[in-house]
Design a protein around this motif. Structure first.
Motif, PDB file in Angstrom:
ATOM      1  N   ARG A  39      -6.703   8.863   5.656  1.00 25.50           N
ATOM      2  CA  ARG A  39      -6.106   9.576   6.949  1.00 25.50           C
ATOM      3  C   ARG A  39      -5.375  10.740   6.361  1.00 25.50           C
ATOM      4  NH1 ARG A  39      -9.014   6.237   9.391  1.00 25.50           N
ATOM      5  NH2 ARG A  39      -8.230   3.978  10.069  1.00 25.50           N
ATOM      6  N   LYS A  40      -5.824  11.951   7.022  1.00 22.68           N
ATOM      7  CA  LYS A  40      -5.073  13.283   6.899  1.00 22.68           C
ATOM      8  C   LYS A  40      -3.658  13.056   6.940  1.00 22.68           C
ATOM      9  CE  LYS A  40      -5.409  17.806   8.063  1.00 22.68           C
ATOM     10  NZ  LYS A  40      -5.977  18.896   8.759  1.00 22.68           N
TER      11      LYS A  40
ATOM     12  N   ARG B 278      -1.571  11.115   5.229  1.00 26.43           N
ATOM     13  CA  ARG B 278      -0.900  10.120   4.993  1.00 26.43           C
ATOM     14  C   ARG B 278      -0.940  10.040   3.198  1.00 26.43           C
ATOM     15  NH1 ARG B 278      -3.809   4.206   6.121  1.00 26.43           N
ATOM     16  NH2 ARG B 278      -5.201   4.894   4.422  1.00 26.43           N
TER      17      ARG B 278
ATOM     18  N   GLU C  57      -8.289  -1.163   6.813  1.00 26.51           N
ATOM     19  CA  GLU C  57      -7.641   0.223   7.498  1.00 26.51           C
ATOM     20  C   GLU C  57      -6.726   1.085   6.510  1.00 26.51           C
ATOM     21  OE1 GLU C  57      -8.209   1.594  10.331  1.00 26.51           O
ATOM     22  OE2 GLU C  57      -9.922  -0.050  10.474  1.00 26.51           O
TER      23      GLU C  57
END
Length: 104
Positions: A96-97, A99, A91
């Motif tokens: 991730r937008k 982050r 993960e």
């Protein structure tokens, strides 16, 4: 260049670090290779960071991307990376937008 493209691209700095970490050899067959293989694929948002990239020869890279042995090779790659990064987590390798992503 959009943020996703930039985050998933492998910078020259990361390529050098991976190349050195992997002793210039494919992690699968131990032949000369290049630091170009994303463990979590770019198409899945896989970051171009040291923890998500390994050195692979052309043959193994193709097999890793498209071959029947992908799952076995994936398990091998994760095991290999965990020797260097014991806390490796899939993960954490995905864009991730919003982050902040580790550049290494």
């Amino acid at each position: 260049m959009n943020k996703l493209t930039k985050a998933t691209s492998i910078s020259p700095k990361v390529k050098r670090a991976v190349w050195e970490r992997d002793n210039h050899l494919c992690i699968f067959c131990r032949r000369p290779g290049a630091p170009i293989a994303h463990i979590v694929r770019r198409s899945q948002g896989g970051l171009g960071i040291e923890r998500n990239v390994v050195t692979a020869c052309q043959k193994c890279h193709r097999e890793f991307d498209e071959g029947r042995n992908r799952e076995t090779m994936y398990v091998h790659a994760i095991s290999y990376l965990k020797c260097f990064y014991p806390d490796w987590n899939r993960e954490d390798m995905i864009y991730r937008k919003g982050r902040t992503h580790d550049p290494m």
